[in-house]
Design a protein around this motif. Structure first.
Motif, PDB file in Angstrom:
ATOM      1  N   HIS A   1       0.991  -5.080   8.567  1.00 42.27           N
ATOM      2  CA  HIS A   1       1.731  -4.249   9.532  1.00 42.27           C
ATOM      3  C   HIS A   1       0.914  -3.879  10.758  1.00 42.27           C
ATOM      4  O   HIS A   1       1.373  -3.056  11.559  1.00 42.27           O
TER       5      HIS A   1
ATOM      6  N   LYS B   1       0.975   3.909  21.285  1.00 44.10           N
ATOM      7  CA  LYS B   1       2.420   4.004  21.543  1.00 44.10           C
ATOM      8  C   LYS B   1       2.713   4.610  22.920  1.00 44.10           C
ATOM      9  O   LYS B   1       3.829   4.568  23.404  1.00 44.10           O
TER      10      LYS B   1
ATOM     11  N   HIS C   1      -2.516  -1.269   1.180  1.00 46.81           N
ATOM     12  CA  HIS C   1      -2.694  -0.100   0.313  1.00 46.81           C
ATOM     13  C   HIS C   1      -2.652  -0.434  -1.176  1.00 46.81           C
ATOM     14  O   HIS C   1      -3.378   0.184  -1.953  1.00 46.81           O
TER      15      HIS C   1
ATOM     16  N   GLU D   1       4.325   4.493   0.382  1.00 47.05           N
ATOM     17  CA  GLU D   1       5.226   5.348   1.145  1.00 47.05           C
ATOM     18  C   GLU D   1       6.676   4.898   0.984  1.00 47.05           C
ATOM     19  O   GLU D   1       6.977   3.708   1.089  1.00 47.05           O
TER      20      GLU D   1
ATOM     21  N   ASN E   1      -2.185  10.115   7.756  1.00 45.14           N
ATOM     22  CA  ASN E   1      -2.620   9.200   8.812  1.00 45.14           C
ATOM     23  C   ASN E   1      -1.651   8.043   8.953  1.00 45.14           C
ATOM     24  O   ASN E   1      -1.202   7.476   7.978  1.00 45.14           O
TER      25      ASN E   1
ATOM     26  N   ARG F   1      -9.188   6.001   6.725  1.00 44.64           N
ATOM     27  CA  ARG F   1     -10.327   6.874   6.511  1.00 44.64           C
ATOM     28  C   ARG F   1     -10.783   6.667   5.077  1.00 44.64           C
ATOM     29  O   ARG F   1      -9.997   6.861   4.158  1.00 44.64           O
TER      30      ARG F   1
ATOM     31  N   ASN G   1      -1.544   4.396  10.841  1.00 43.94           N
ATOM     32  CA  ASN G   1      -2.352   3.422  11.578  1.00 43.94           C
ATOM     33  C   ASN G   1      -3.785   3.870  11.832  1.00 43.94           C
ATOM     34  O   ASN G   1      -4.341   3.629  12.893  1.00 43.94           O
TER      35      ASN G   1
ATOM     36  N   GLY H   1       5.797   7.105   8.700  1.00 38.62           N
ATOM     37  CA  GLY H   1       6.609   6.595   9.802  1.00 38.62           C
ATOM     38  C   GLY H   1       7.194   5.242   9.464  1.00 38.62           C
ATOM     39  O   GLY H   1       7.773   5.068   8.380  1.00 38.62           O
TER      40      GLY H   1
ATOM     41  N   ARG I   1      -8.254   9.018  -1.710  1.00 40.95           N
ATOM     42  CA  ARG I   1      -7.288   8.003  -1.311  1.00 40.95           C
ATOM     43  C   ARG I   1      -7.445   6.754  -2.190  1.00 40.95           C
ATOM     44  O   ARG I   1      -6.464   6.168  -2.645  1.00 40.95           O
TER      45      ARG I   1
ATOM     46  N   LEU J   1       6.295   2.202   8.420  1.00 41.68           N
ATOM     47  CA  LEU J   1       6.054   1.463   7.184  1.00 41.68           C
ATOM     48  C   LEU J   1       6.817   2.079   6.004  1.00 41.68           C
ATOM     49  O   LEU J   1       7.398   1.367   5.180  1.00 41.68           O
TER      50      LEU J   1
ATOM     51  N   VAL K   1       5.476  -8.817  10.786  1.00 40.44           N
ATOM     52  CA  VAL K   1       6.771  -8.129  10.778  1.00 40.44           C
ATOM     53  C   VAL K   1       7.598  -8.313  12.048  1.00 40.44           C
ATOM     54  O   VAL K   1       8.646  -7.686  12.207  1.00 40.44           O
TER      55      VAL K   1
HETATM   56  C1  26Q Z   1      -4.524   3.712   5.467  1.00 40.51           C
HETATM   57  C2  26Q Z   1      -5.691   4.101   4.830  1.00 40.51           C
HETATM   58  C3  26Q Z   1      -5.923   5.430   4.539  1.00 40.51           C
HETATM   59  C4  26Q Z   1      -4.955   6.372   4.868  1.00 40.51           C
HETATM   60  C5  26Q Z   1      -3.795   5.983   5.498  1.00 40.51           C
HETATM   61  C6  26Q Z   1      -3.579   4.656   5.807  1.00 40.51           C
HETATM   62  C7  26Q Z   1      -2.330   4.241   6.489  1.00 40.51           C
HETATM   63  C8  26Q Z   1      -1.146   4.906   6.245  1.00 40.51           C
HETATM   64  C9  26Q Z   1       0.017   4.540   6.904  1.00 40.51           C
HETATM   65  C10 26Q Z   1      -2.327   3.200   7.385  1.00 40.51           C
HETATM   66  C11 26Q Z   1      -1.143   2.824   8.040  1.00 40.51           C
HETATM   67  C12 26Q Z   1       0.038   3.493   7.793  1.00 40.51           C
HETATM   68  C13 26Q Z   1       1.307   3.157   8.440  1.00 40.51           C
HETATM   69  C14 26Q Z   1       1.485   2.154   9.256  1.00 40.51           C
HETATM   70  C15 26Q Z   1       2.776   1.893   9.892  1.00 40.51           C
HETATM   71  O1  26Q Z   1       3.716   2.667   9.781  1.00 40.51           O
HETATM   72  N1  26Q Z   1       2.917   0.765  10.595  1.00 40.51           N
HETATM   73  C16 26Q Z   1       4.164   0.411  11.249  1.00 40.51           C
HETATM   74  O2  26Q Z   1       4.919  -0.392  10.360  1.00 40.51           O
HETATM   75  C17 26Q Z   1       6.213  -0.642  10.869  1.00 40.51           C
HETATM   76  C18 26Q Z   1       6.984  -1.410   9.818  1.00 40.51           C
HETATM   77  O3  26Q Z   1       6.535  -2.717   9.747  1.00 40.51           O
HETATM   78  C19 26Q Z   1       6.141  -1.376  12.192  1.00 40.51           C
HETATM   79  O4  26Q Z   1       7.445  -1.482  12.708  1.00 40.51           O
HETATM   80  C20 26Q Z   1       5.251  -0.637  13.180  1.00 40.51           C
HETATM   81  O5  26Q Z   1       5.076  -1.412  14.344  1.00 40.51           O
HETATM   82  C21 26Q Z   1       3.909  -0.330  12.542  1.00 40.51           C
HETATM   83  O6  26Q Z   1       3.116   0.467  13.402  1.00 40.51           O
END
Ligand code: 26Q
Length: 824
Positions: free
Chosen positions: A363, A562, A327, A77, A276, A281, A278, A123, A286, A125, A441
Motif C-alpha cells: 500500500h 497528502k 503488518h 485494521e 500511525n 515505528r 503511513n 484510514g 506493536r 487501508l 493498489v
Molecule cells: C506500520 C507500522 C507500525 C505502526 C503503524 C503502521 C501503519 C499503520 C497503518 C502503516 C500504514 C498504515 C496505513 C496505510 C494506509 O492507509 N495506506 C493507504 O491505503 C489505501 C488503501 O490501499 C490507499 O488507497 C492509500 O493511498 C494508502 O495511503
C-alpha cells in the motif's frame, strides 16, 4: 427433531416490533415506560442480529462441508463504521424497521445514530478491508477476516482552541455485533529459547521452549452480504493472561500487585490501535500485537484444515491467505514453524505450501512507511522465527547467487536482513519472497513498486509475480446507504437496484444526461445533501454556511504528502484576493466553503500544525465582514466513517492533491465521484484511472507528474530555488501575524522555503490556484456542471470493490463463490 425449533426471522412490521419489544423487555430487562433511544437502538440491533445469525450459521455450515478453498484476509485494521443500517439494508428490511420504530415513537435516523462507530483502523487501508469484507460476502465468496479486537480504536479527535486533542475511544460498552467465543482460544508464546537436536534418523530438529504464554480469545462478528444468504465471519482476537483472571497463588501469598500485573500485561497486547498512518515505528508492543494475531489466526486456520483430515498437499487447495500490507508478514515464518517443527514436514515441501498460500498487497512506496524490525528485538521476542527468517534468506540468496553470479552488490540489496547497526529485518522483502503474488493498489502504484522498491525482485522472479488490483469501494455503503435519495433516483431510471450488485450498469444513466427533469432531480439531491451538511456545520462549528456556495472538501488523514498545506495556502491566497477586490468584482466572485477534516497521528507535529493553521484561518476569515458568504473555512472535528457518510454526498468538489507518485491509490476520490462530486487532483494513484473512465473534461487535474518529482527535488537542493511569487505573498501574510502568532507556523513555512520543499508545494502552487479559478467559472455554469456530475456517476462502475474482489479471486486466490444451501 431440531428443525422444528429453528427460529424464523421476522418479516412484517408487526413481527419486527414484537421482536424489538421482546429484546428490550427481556434481553435488556428494560421497561417500555423508560425506553429511551439507546434502548430502542439496542432492541432494534438485537432483532436484526437474530436474523443475521440464522444466515451466519447456515453459511458456515455450507462452507465447512464444501470441498472448496476459503479466503483468509489478514488485516490489523478493519474500519467498519456502524453496522445496523448496513444490516437493515442487506436483509432488505429497512422500511419495515422504519415503520415499526415510528409506531414505537422513534425516528429511524435518531436510532441509527445511537451506534458507536467500530473504528478499528486509521484510514484508507482499514476502510479498504471493510469494503472487501462487504464485497466478499455480497459475491458469496467463502471468506474470513482476521484482526485484533482493540479495546480502544482510533482516538476521538477534539479541537480545543484550534488544536487537536486526543481522547480515548472506548467503544465496547455495548456492542451487540460481537460474539465472544470463550471456547475458542489459542495459547501464544513469546520470548524463551530454541533447542536444536538431531533425531534418531539424523534429521535436524528445533523446538521453541520457555518464555511466556498469552491467551487469545476469539470474538466473532457477522458480515452479511447484500440481499444474499451469505453471512461471513470476521474473527477478532482479544488477549488475556494465560493463567486466567489472576494468579491466585500469588494473590493468596500477599503479592496482590504482581498477580494483577501479569493479567494487565497480557491484556495490553490488544488494548489499543496504533494511530500511525503511513509511518512505521519499531515499538516492541506493536511487534507483539503482530505476532499474537498472526499466531492465533494461523493456529485457527490450521486447526480447521486438520479437522478435514486431508493430507498436507491439499492445504493450498483449501486455504488462501491475503496479507494486508506487511503488518501480518510474521504469518509466513509462523506457518513454516508449524509445518516443520510441529507437523514434521521437510523444508522444501513446507516452503512450497507457504508460497502458494500467501499473497501480499503493498500500500505504499514511502520509505518512512516500510516496516523494519531490529534483529536484536526479534531475537529476544521470537527467537525461533528469527532462525526461520535466516533460513528463508539463505535459500533465497543462494538462488539469487546462482542466477546472478556477476552481480555481487545485488545480494546485499535484496537480502531480508539489512546490514545496518543494529541489523534490521525488511518485512516487505520477506512478504514478497514468501508469497506467490504481490500487488499494488492502482496502476501507477503497481508500476512504481516494480521500478523502485522491488526493482531487483522483478529481475529475480520475472514480472509475472507482480500484478495490479486497483482499489474499489462498496456501492452499498457509499451510494445506497450514504445517499439514499440518489440511489432511488438512479433506480427509478434504471428500473431497479440491480446496479448495487453490478455497478457497471450505471453507464445506462448516460442516455438520460439531457433529460431536463432528471437533471433537476440530480441537482436537488446534491442541494439537499449540502443543506444537511450545512446543518451539521451549524451545530458543531457554530458557523452559518450557504448551501448554494461551492462546497470544497478535503477529508483524509493529515499527512504532508497528502498536502492539506497546499489547500490551506490556496485558501489564504483566495482570502487575500477577496480583501483587495472591488465591490463590483465581489459581485461576480463565486462563493465557496472550504471544508477540512482528518486526524493527525499524535506525535506528528507538522500535521498538527496544519490543523492549527486551518482553524486559525477559519477564525479570521469566518468573522471578516469584508468576505461574508464569499468564503468560509471549516474544520470538521473527528472525521470518521459515519461522518464520511454525511460529508461525501454533500461535496461539489473534493481535493486529492498528493505529490505525484506518493498516494498509492486513494479511495475517497472514488466515493466523492460516485456521489456526483467532482475532483481536483494530481496525476497520482487512482485519480489517473478515474480520469480515464470518466473523461478528462470531467475532472480538474493539475501539477507536476510523478516522473518529474525526483529531478525537481534534486533541483531544490542543488540549484537556485525561488518560491512561487503568489505563495510568497501567502507566507508574508502568515508571517505578519494575520492568523495569530506566526511563530507557531515557522516550521511549516521553513520546510518549504529553506528545507527543499520535499512535497513540491511551491512547484504546484500556480497550477493549483489556476485550476481552482477554472473550477469557479465552471461551477457558475450550472448546466455544464450538471452534465459533468451525471457523467461522472454514470462512468464510475469500474470502481466497485466487487470488481476488485473478482480480480483477486481470479488472479491471486483461485477461489469460486459458494452460495449457502437453503433448507428444503
Ligand atoms: C506500520 C507500522 C507500525 C505502526 C503503524 C503502521 C501503519 C499503520 C497503518 C502503516 C500504514 C498504515 C496505513 C496505510 C494506509 O492507509 N495506506 C493507504 O491505503 C489505501 C488503501 O490501499 C490507499 O488507497 C492509500 O493511498 C494508502 O495511503
Amino acid at each position: 427433531a431440531w428443525r422444528k425449533f429453528t427460529p424464523k426471522p421476522f418479516s412484517t412490521t408487526e413481527e419486527f416490533e414484537k421482536e424489538t419489544v421482546r429484546h428490550i423487555e427481556t434481553t435488556l430487562a428494560r421497561s417500555l415506560y423508560n425506553c429511551d433511544e439507546a434502548a430502542a437502538y439496542a432492541g432494534t440491533a438485537l432483532a436484526f442480529r437474530d436474523r443475521l445469525v440464522l444466515d451466519w450459521n447456515k453459511t458456515q455450515q455450507t462452507q465447512t462441508f464444501a470441498d472448496q478453498k476459503r479466503i483468509y484476509y489478514l488485516s490489523l485494521e478493519f474500519l467498519m463504521g456502524r453496522a445496523l443500517d448496513n444490516a437493515m439494508l442487506n436483509v432488505d428490511k429497512k422500511d419495515v424497521a422504519r415503520e415499526g420504530l415510528d409506531d414505537l415513537g422513534f425516528r429511524m435516523e435518531d436510532i441509527i445514530s445511537q451506534e458507536h462507530d467500530a473504528a478499528l483502523g486509521n484510514g484508507g487501508l482499514g476502510r479498504l478491508a471493510a469494503c472487501f469484507l462487504d464485497s466478499m460476502a455480497s459475491l458469496n465468496y467463502p471468506a474470513w477476516g482476521y484482526g485484533l479486537r482493540y479495546r480502544y480504536g482510533i482516538f476521538k479527535q477534539e479541537i480545543v482552541d484550534g488544536y487537536q486533542v486526543e481522547v480515548p475511544d472506548y467503544w465496547l460498552d455495548f456492542n451487540p455485533w460481537e460474539f465472544p467465543r470463550h471456547d475458542i482460544t489459542v495459547d501464544v508464546q513469546f520470548y524463551g529459547n530454541v533447542n536444536r537436536w538431531q533425531d534418531d534418523e539424523g534429521k535436524q530438529q528445533s523446538s521453541w521452549e520457555g518464555g511466556e504464554i498469552v491467551k487469545a480469545i476469539a470474538f466473532d462478528v457477522p458480515i452479511p452480504g447484500y440481499k444474499t444468504p451469505t453471512c461471513n465471519n470476521l474473527r477478532l482476537w482479544g488477549s488475556k493472561a494465560a493463567s486466567g483472571e489472576f494468579d491466585f497463588q500469588k494473590f493468596n501469598s500477599g503479592e496482590y500487585e504482581s498477580s494483577v500485573a501479569d493479567q494487565q500485561r497480557a491484556e495490553t497486547i490488544s488494548a489499543v490501535l496504533y494511530p500511525n498512518d503511513n509511518l512505521e515505528r519499531g515499538k516492541e508492543l506493536r511487534l507483539k500485537q503482530q505476532y499474537f494475531w498472526c499466531a492465533a489466526s494461523l493456529y485457527d486456520i490450521v486447526r480447521r484444515f486438520k479437522k478435514s483430515k486431508r493430507p498436507w498437499k491439499d492445504f493450498t487447495s483449501q486455504v488462501a491467505i491475503q496479507l494486508n500490507d506487511t503488518h501480518p508478514t510474521l504469518a509466513i515464518p509462523e506457518l513454516l514453524r508449524i509445518l516443520i517443527d510441529i507437523e514434521g514436514l521437510e523444508w522444501d515441501e513446507a516452503w512450497n505450501i507457504v508460497q502458494k498460500t500467501f499473497g501480499y498487497t503493498n500500500h505504499t512506496v514511502l520509505p518512512e512507511a516500510l516496516e523494519k524490525w531490529s534483529v536484536p528485538l526479534m531475537q529476544h521476542l521470537l527467537p525461533r522465527h528469527l532462525q526461520i527468517i535466516y533460513d528463508i534468506n539463505l535459500h533465497f540468496l543462494q538462488f539469487v547467487e546462482r542466477n546472478f553470479p556477476k552481480d555481487r552488490e545485488m545480494l546485499s540489496r535484496v537480502s531480508i536482513i539489512e546490514e545496518s547497526s543494529p541489523q534490521m529485518v525488511r518485512m516487505a522483502y520477506l512478504a514478497l519472497i514468501g508469497s506467490h503474488k504481490v500487488n499494488g493498489v492502482a496502476e501507477l502504484h503497481s508500476d512504481l513498486i516494480k521500478t523502485t522498491i522491488f526493482k531487483d525482485f522483478v529481475k529475480i522472479y520475472g514480472p509475472d509475480k507482480f500484478t495490479n488490483v486497483t482499489n474499489g469501494i462498496t456501492p452499498r455503503r457509499w451510494l445506497h446507504q450514504a445517499n439514499p435519495r440518489l440511489s432511488e433516483l438512479i433506480a427509478s431510471k434504471l428500473g431497479g437496484h440491480e446496479f448495487l450488485k453490478d455497478l457497471t450498469l450505471l453507464h445506462k444513466l448516460e442516455s438520460f444526461v439531457d433529460e431536463k427533469e432528471f437533471r433537476k432531480d440530480f441537482r436537488d439531491i446534491k442541494y439537499a445533501n449540502k443543506v444537511r451538511l450545512a446543518k451539521h456545520i451549524k451545530e458543531h462549528n457554530g458557523v452559518t454556511v450557504n448551501p448554494a456556495a461551492l462546497f470544497d472538501v478535503q477529508v483524509k488523514r493529515i499527512h504532508e504528502y497528502k498536502r492539506q498545506q497546499l489547500n490551506i495556502f490556496g485558501v489564504i491566497h483566495r482570502y487575500l484576493q477577496l480583501k483587495s477586490m472591488s465591490a463590483e468584482d465581489k459581485k461576480k466572485a463565486q462563493p465557496r466553503v472550504s471544508i477540512f477534516g482528518g486526524k493527525a497521528a499524535p506525535g506528528y507535529w507538522m500535521a498538527k500544525t496544519v490543523i492549527h493553521l486551518v482553524n486559525q484561518v477559519g477564525k479570521v476569515v469566518n468573522s471578516d465582514p469584508d468576505v461574508g458568504d464569499l468564503l468560509k473555512v471549516i474544520f470538521l472535528e473527528d472525521y470518521n466513517v459515519s461522518k464520511a457518510e454525511i460529508i461525501t454526498p454533500a461535496s461539489d468538489i473534493s481535493e486529492h492533491i498528493s505529490t505525484a507518485g506518493t498516494e498509492a491509490s486513494g479511495t475517497s476520490n472514488m466515493k466523492f465521484c460516485l456521489n456526483g462530486g467532482l475532483i481536483i487532483g494530481t496525476c497520482d494513484g487512482a485519480n489517473i484511472e478515474i480520469t480515464r473512465e470518466i473523461g478528462e473534461q470531467n475532472i480538474f487535474l493539475f501539477g507536476n507528474l510523478a516522473e518529474d518529482v525526483e529531478d525537481l527535488r534534486h533541483a531544490h537542493l542543488y540549484e537556485k530555488y525561488e518560491l512561487d511569487p503568489q505563495l510568497a505573498k501567502v507566507f508574508e501574510s502568515i508571517r505578519s501575524g494575520t492568523f495569530g502568532d506566526a511563530g507557531q507556523f515557522g516550521a511549516l513555512l521553513n520546510g518549504i522555503v529553506e528545507h527543499g520543499d520535499y512535497y513540491l508545494v511551491s512547484d504546484d502552487f500556480a497550477s493549483y490556484v489556476k485550476t481552482q479559478e477554472l473550477i469557479d467559472e465552471s461551477f457558475k455554469n450550472t448546466e455544464e456542471w450538471t452534465s459533468k456530475m451525471i457523467l461522472s456517476v454514470a462512468r464510475m462502475g469500474f470502481f466497485s470493490s466487487d470488481r476488485c474482489i473478482d480480480e483477486y479471486a481470479e488472479a491471486i486466490w483461485n477461489v469460486e463463490p459458494l452460495v449457502p444451501k437453503e433448507d428444503e
